[in-house]
Enzyme design. Structure first.
Site, PDB file in Angstrom:
ATOM      1  N   ASP A   1       0.841  -1.205   0.000  1.00 42.35           N
ATOM      2  CA  ASP A   1       0.000   0.000   0.000  1.00 42.35           C
ATOM      3  C   ASP A   1       0.875   1.255   0.000  1.00 42.35           C
ATOM      4  O   ASP A   1       0.368   2.376  -0.047  1.00 42.35           O
ATOM      5  CB  ASP A   1      -1.017  -0.007   1.148  1.00 42.35           C
ATOM      6  N   SER A   2       2.214   1.063  -0.003  1.00 42.96           N
ATOM      7  CA  SER A   2       3.132   2.186  -0.240  1.00 42.96           C
ATOM      8  C   SER A   2       2.910   2.753  -1.641  1.00 42.96           C
ATOM      9  O   SER A   2       3.433   3.829  -1.955  1.00 42.96           O
ATOM     10  CB  SER A   2       4.589   1.750  -0.055  1.00 42.96           C
TER      11      SER A   2
ATOM     12  N   ASP B   1      -1.055  -6.055  -0.175  1.00 37.17           N
ATOM     13  CA  ASP B   1      -1.520  -5.441   1.073  1.00 37.17           C
ATOM     14  C   ASP B   1      -3.032  -5.248   1.054  1.00 37.17           C
ATOM     15  O   ASP B   1      -3.581  -4.705   0.082  1.00 37.17           O
ATOM     16  CB  ASP B   1      -0.887  -4.051   1.237  1.00 37.17           C
TER      17      ASP B   1
ATOM     18  N   GLU C   1      -1.641  -5.589   8.622  1.00 36.69           N
ATOM     19  CA  GLU C   1      -0.839  -4.976   9.686  1.00 36.69           C
ATOM     20  C   GLU C   1      -1.518  -5.174  11.037  1.00 36.69           C
ATOM     21  O   GLU C   1      -2.717  -4.900  11.169  1.00 36.69           O
ATOM     22  CB  GLU C   1      -0.681  -3.468   9.411  1.00 36.69           C
TER      23      GLU C   1
ATOM     24  N   GLU D   1       8.962  -4.253  10.717  1.00 38.80           N
ATOM     25  CA  GLU D   1       9.404  -2.947  10.220  1.00 38.80           C
ATOM     26  C   GLU D   1       9.959  -2.093  11.347  1.00 38.80           C
ATOM     27  O   GLU D   1       9.302  -1.880  12.382  1.00 38.80           O
ATOM     28  CB  GLU D   1       8.222  -2.231   9.526  1.00 38.80           C
TER      29      GLU D   1
HETATM   30  O1  KIV Z   1       3.537  -1.125   1.663  1.00 42.93           O
HETATM   31  C1  KIV Z   1       4.724  -1.491   1.722  1.00 42.93           C
HETATM   32  O2  KIV Z   1       5.559  -1.207   0.852  1.00 42.93           O
HETATM   33  C2  KIV Z   1       5.130  -2.295   2.871  1.00 42.93           C
HETATM   34  C3  KIV Z   1       6.589  -2.512   3.068  1.00 42.93           C
HETATM   35  C4  KIV Z   1       7.192  -1.297   3.656  1.00 42.93           C
HETATM   36  C5  KIV Z   1       6.868  -3.717   3.852  1.00 42.93           C
HETATM   37  O3  KIV Z   1       4.313  -2.716   3.630  1.00 42.93           O
END
Ligand code: KIV
Length: 272
Positions: free
Chosen positions: A52-53, A91, A123, A190
């Site tokens: 979700d980044s 995610d 998460e 993390e």
């Molecule tokens: O969304 C993402 O890129 C992540 C990584 C930082 C593990 O969850």
């Protein structure tokens, strides 16, 4: 006994647990689109995370909170079309699994059905236990994510290292054991102290994947834009940049602009 490294034609959740058993470190990187995923997969990265980044690096939001389930499915479908070898984990976005286990399952099913992904990531620990259980019961592989969990950024208030205090460290270890017991196939850790990553990794049989978690994790993950130096203003200690694409791409594009303005491009050979 042979010490030859096992080749994985197609990485599965079982391959990852085997890698941990064999002491082989797991490589994981994010990708959000077809072209990037093709390159990442061809480079033999074991796990591609449609993180979700994407909310930050693809859409320019300050946090991961705004990205929607539909947008995650769009990114995941593009990645899946490119991948032949890697395990693709997606995610579950903020708001799609926290309120109610049934909604969590519906969200996970949408991701698996509409994108063709292989697993989902969520998460949190104890707080989302019932959602994780329900998704796993439907046969969908789940990866956990503990420590700095960016979907909770407004609760934490900062992006600093988590679980430095013994109480938070104990909860993280308990959560990791609980996620393993439920049936998760791996856990992202993390931004936590390396010593805690070591303790967690030695306490569970499923792999830990670190981002800012130090060298004792069973694998490592980075955001591809950070690794390639496309995001040049983000400089956490844990980040190793392998390229400086922001500068290289800017220079290439400036040269193109100059060539167009000076009428150098296109040349005689570049036209019909
Ligand atoms: O969304 C993402 O890129 C992540 C990584 C930082 C593990 O969850």
């Amino acid at each position: 006994m042979s010490t030859a490294k096992k080749e994985y034609k197609r990485v599965t959740v079982k391959s990852l647990v085997d890698m941990k058993k064999q002491g082989e470190k797991i490589s994981m990187l994010t990708a959000y689109d077809y072209s990037m995923a093709k390159i990442v997969d061809a480079a033999n990265v074991d796990v591609i995370l449609v993180g979700d980044s994407a909310s930050n690096v693809m859409a320019g939001h300050e946090t991961t909170l705004p990205i929607t389930l539909d947008q995650m499915i769009y990114h995941a479908s593009s990645v899946i079309r490119a991948v032949n070898r890697a395990l693709v984990v997606v995610d579950l976005p903020f708001g799609s699994y926290q309120s109610d286990p049934k909604e969590a399952l519906r969200s996970a099913i949408r991701i698996m059905k509409e994108s063709g992904a292989h697993a989902v990531k969520v998460e949190g620990g104890e707080e989302i236990k019932e959602s994780v259980r329900r998704i796993l019961n439907a046969g969908i592989p789940v990866m956990g994510h503990l420590g700095l969990t960016p979907q909770s950024i407004y609760k934490f208030g900062t992006y600093t290292v988590r679980a430095k205090e013994s109480q938070e460290a104990k909860k993280l270890l308990d959560d990791a054991k609980m996620l393993e017991k439920l049936g998760c196939f791996g856990i992202v850790l993390e931004k936590i102290p390396a010593a805690l990553t070591k303790k967690v990794s030695e306490s569970i049989t499923i792999p830990t994947i670190g981002i800012g978690g130090g060298r004792y994790a069973d694998g490592q993950v980075l955001v591809i834009h950070d690794l390639l130096g496309m995001t040049h203003e983000f400089n956490p200690r844990f980040l190793r940049r392998y390229m400086h694409l922001f500068e290289d791409m800017s220079n290439a594009i400036s040269q193109y602009v100059a060539d167009v303005k000076s009428k150098d491009f296109p040349s005689e050979e570049e036209q019909y």
